[in-house]
Scaffold this motif. Structure first.
Motif, PDB file in Angstrom:
ATOM      1  N   ILE A 255     -10.000  -3.158 -31.861  1.00  0.00           N
ATOM      2  CA  ILE A 255     -10.647  -1.857 -32.082  1.00  0.00           C
ATOM      3  C   ILE A 255     -12.159  -1.944 -31.915  1.00  0.00           C
ATOM      4  N   ALA A 256     -12.799  -2.863 -32.634  1.00  0.00           N
ATOM      5  CA  ALA A 256     -14.265  -2.936 -32.608  1.00  0.00           C
ATOM      6  C   ALA A 256     -14.812  -3.216 -31.214  1.00  0.00           C
ATOM      7  N   PRO A 257     -14.322  -4.256 -30.504  1.00  0.00           N
ATOM      8  CA  PRO A 257     -14.885  -4.486 -29.165  1.00  0.00           C
ATOM      9  C   PRO A 257     -14.628  -3.350 -28.191  1.00  0.00           C
ATOM     10  N   ILE A 258     -13.455  -2.725 -28.260  1.00  0.00           N
ATOM     11  CA  ILE A 258     -13.178  -1.614 -27.343  1.00  0.00           C
ATOM     12  C   ILE A 258     -14.110  -0.438 -27.626  1.00  0.00           C
ATOM     13  N   LEU A 305     -18.430  13.637 -20.874  1.00  0.00           N
ATOM     14  CA  LEU A 305     -16.971  13.757 -20.909  1.00  0.00           C
ATOM     15  C   LEU A 305     -16.292  12.517 -20.328  1.00  0.00           C
ATOM     16  N   LEU A 306     -16.891  11.923 -19.314  1.00  0.00           N
ATOM     17  CA  LEU A 306     -16.327  10.705 -18.728  1.00  0.00           C
ATOM     18  C   LEU A 306     -16.286   9.572 -19.746  1.00  0.00           C
ATOM     19  N   VAL A 307     -17.345   9.433 -20.525  1.00  0.00           N
ATOM     20  CA  VAL A 307     -17.378   8.394 -21.556  1.00  0.00           C
ATOM     21  C   VAL A 307     -16.300   8.640 -22.599  1.00  0.00           C
ATOM     22  N   LEU A 308     -16.226   9.864 -23.078  1.00  0.00           N
ATOM     23  CA  LEU A 308     -15.243  10.189 -24.114  1.00  0.00           C
ATOM     24  C   LEU A 308     -13.818   9.983 -23.604  1.00  0.00           C
ATOM     25  N   ALA A 309     -13.569  10.376 -22.365  1.00  0.00           N
ATOM     26  CA  ALA A 309     -12.229  10.226 -21.795  1.00  0.00           C
ATOM     27  C   ALA A 309     -11.878   8.755 -21.602  1.00  0.00           C
ATOM     28  N   PHE A 310     -12.822   7.976 -21.076  1.00  0.00           N
ATOM     29  CA  PHE A 310     -12.558   6.561 -20.826  1.00  0.00           C
ATOM     30  C   PHE A 310     -12.333   5.806 -22.130  1.00  0.00           C
ATOM     31  N   SER A 312     -11.346   7.057 -25.031  1.00  0.00           N
ATOM     32  CA  SER A 312     -10.094   7.511 -25.647  1.00  0.00           C
ATOM     33  C   SER A 312      -8.889   6.874 -24.973  1.00  0.00           C
ATOM     34  N   PHE A 313      -8.907   6.840 -23.648  1.00  0.00           N
ATOM     35  CA  PHE A 313      -7.778   6.248 -22.923  1.00  0.00           C
ATOM     36  C   PHE A 313      -7.673   4.751 -23.209  1.00  0.00           C
ATOM     37  N   LEU A 315      -8.617   3.103 -25.903  1.00  0.00           N
ATOM     38  CA  LEU A 315      -8.064   2.916 -27.244  1.00  0.00           C
ATOM     39  C   LEU A 315      -6.570   3.219 -27.262  1.00  0.00           C
ATOM     40  N   TYR A 316      -6.169   4.268 -26.587  1.00  0.00           N
ATOM     41  CA  TYR A 316      -4.742   4.603 -26.548  1.00  0.00           C
ATOM     42  C   TYR A 316      -3.947   3.484 -25.888  1.00  0.00           C
ATOM     43  N   TRP A 317      -4.420   3.021 -24.739  1.00  0.00           N
ATOM     44  CA  TRP A 317      -3.649   2.062 -23.952  1.00  0.00           C
ATOM     45  C   TRP A 317      -3.553   0.697 -24.635  1.00  0.00           C
ATOM     46  N   PHE A 318      -4.668   0.235 -25.171  1.00  0.00           N
ATOM     47  CA  PHE A 318      -4.686  -1.122 -25.711  1.00  0.00           C
ATOM     48  C   PHE A 318      -4.417  -1.194 -27.212  1.00  0.00           C
ATOM     49  N   TYR A 319      -4.424  -0.057 -27.902  1.00  0.00           N
ATOM     50  CA  TYR A 319      -4.175  -0.100 -29.345  1.00  0.00           C
ATOM     51  C   TYR A 319      -3.005   0.788 -29.760  1.00  0.00           C
ATOM     52  N   PHE A 320      -3.122   2.076 -29.556  1.00  0.00           N
ATOM     53  CA  PHE A 320      -2.105   2.989 -30.076  1.00  0.00           C
ATOM     54  C   PHE A 320      -0.770   2.858 -29.345  1.00  0.00           C
TER      55      PHE A 320
END
Length: 428
Positions: A255-258, A305-310, A312-313, A315-320
């Protein structure tokens, strides 16, 4: 021994950090240096083909980002100008100081990256102790070198290089005490690469200015720092012995590094660089009829928006998306992250320069060519490791050779031009 895989892997690592560092030139400061350094570190992880390194890929990326980012505190604008002078003393001084500054980038970046590679459950790095020692070293060396001895490199600019020297000394003292020989070797070659790349890149910039060719030769210098720094860091990695570590990682440790890599760093770059006035002036410099304010509004929004999208994705892909507590990270997903991360920085560069509206900054499109070349080559060759140890006497000889090499380049540089714009004088 077949050196072809090693040579191509060095090339790919150099191109990765070189492209990222050239892009960093649009933004400057520590945050952009960290972004570029992280890309360089992740490229080496992918080239290693080691599943145990995949498990700590984000920690390695963050360590490389932190190390290369620390160098961003150092002011070097006036030093670059010294090498544009007319007399041997000032020009040679400029090249040597750039050798030191670039070396500090690589020494700390390579050192922290190497320690993260070497860290394991059996032999963990004591990060709290190391960071305390590096902070103490920075304070002590700055006070002693600047306040007491008055050794000024870039008056009247910041002399933060002295703090960088203190951090580097503390870092090496830690590695020596804990017998982290592979990390030492990696740091040394990253430092040699970064230092050589900075000084040599400035020589290329001077020659480019003399040539009269209309091109951003400052960006050539920046590419040179990253290319040789990445090459050196990769060479130090692939010619050292590394113990095998765990092939799985706890989800919570991602979580922290991502968040730092995908949200904090890009957001700070966005906040500090995408200024309305800067963007308006950029657009008006090549188009007086464009609705500059209207374009800027959408550019800033898109970048955010690009930062927020990248983030979020990621975190979703590698954590959630992962369901188990301990997971294995795969090469394909890390490679996708690598190109997305590098691609995001490229898009940021195109947006901040408004190069999507005009071809006035042709070097911006060369970044895309570099990324395409990296994508074509990155899976072509297997990794190859060897153990070449610490050969201090050879390093000293090589460093003396580098000093002589830049003395020759100094003689060449001062013989090719008259007074250049941006030249500075350190010694009257």
């Amino acid at each position: 021994m077949n050196n072809k895989p090693l040579l191509f892997n060095l090339l790919i690592a150099g191109m990765s950090l070189g492209t990222a560092w050239a892009i960093r030139g649009q933004f400057g400061h520590e945050q952009a240096a960290a972004w570029a350094g992280g890309i360089g570190g992740l490229a080496i992880v992918l080239l290693s083909r080691r599943t145990d390194w995949y498990a700590k890929a984000f920690q390695l990326t963050l360590a490389s980002a932190a190390g290369w980012g620390i160098g961003g505190i150092i002011s070097y604008g006036k030093v670059v100008g010294y090498a544009r002078g007319l007399d041997f003393e000032n020009v040679y001084y400029g090249f040597l100081m750039l050798l030191i500054i670039g070396g500090l980038f690589g020494l700390v970046g390579g050192g922290l990256f190497g320690l993260t590679l070497a860290s394991s459950r059996q032999k963990p790095v004591k990060w709290a102790q190391l960071l305390t020692e590096m902070t103490t070293g920075a304070i002590l060396f700055y006070y002693f070198l600047i306040e007491e001895l008055g050794w000024l490199m870039t008056p009247p600019r910041s002399e933060a290089w002295a703090a960088g020297v203190g951090m580097t000394v503390a870092l090496f003292w830690y590695m020596i005490r804990h017998k982290q020989h592979s990390a030492i070797r990696l740091a040394v070659f990253a430092g040699l690469g970064g230092g050589f790349g900075f000084a040599f890149g400035n020589f290329l910039q001077v020659m480019g200015s003399v040539s009269g060719i209309k091109f951003n030769f400052w960006n050539v210098m920046e590419y040179s720092i990253g290319f040789f720094g990445g090459l050196g860091m990769a060479y130090g990695t692939f010619t050292s012995e590394w113990e095998k570590s765990e092939e799985t990682v706890s989800r919570k440790n991602l979580i922290a590094p991502i968040v730092i890599l995908t949200l904090v760093l890009p957001f700070v770059v966005w906040d500090q660089s995408f200024e309305t006035q800067r963007l308006v002036e950029t657009i008006q410099s090549f188009s007086e009829t464009a609705d500059a304010l209207g374009v800027v509004k959408y550019v800033k929004l898109l970048a955010l928006l690009l930062v927020l999208a990248f983030s979020s994705f990621s975190l979703y892909w590698f954590y959630f998306k992962k369901r188990t507590e301990f997971i294995e990270l795969q090469q394909k997903e890390l490679q996708l992250f690598f190109f997305s991360y590098l691609g995001l920085s490229t898009i940021y560069s195109l947006l901040i320069t408004c190069a999507f509206m005009s071809l006035y900054r042709i070097e911006q499109y060369l970044y895309i060519v570099n990324i395409a070349a990296i994508g074509f080559l990155i899976n072509k060759f297997d990794s190859h490791f060897s153990q070449r140890g610490l050969n201090v006497s050879r390093w000293v000889v090589n460093f003396i050779f580098i000093l002589a090499f830049f003395a020759i380049l100094t003689a060449v540089a001062i013989s090719t031009h008259g007074e250049l714009k941006g030249a500075n004088v350190r010694f009257e």
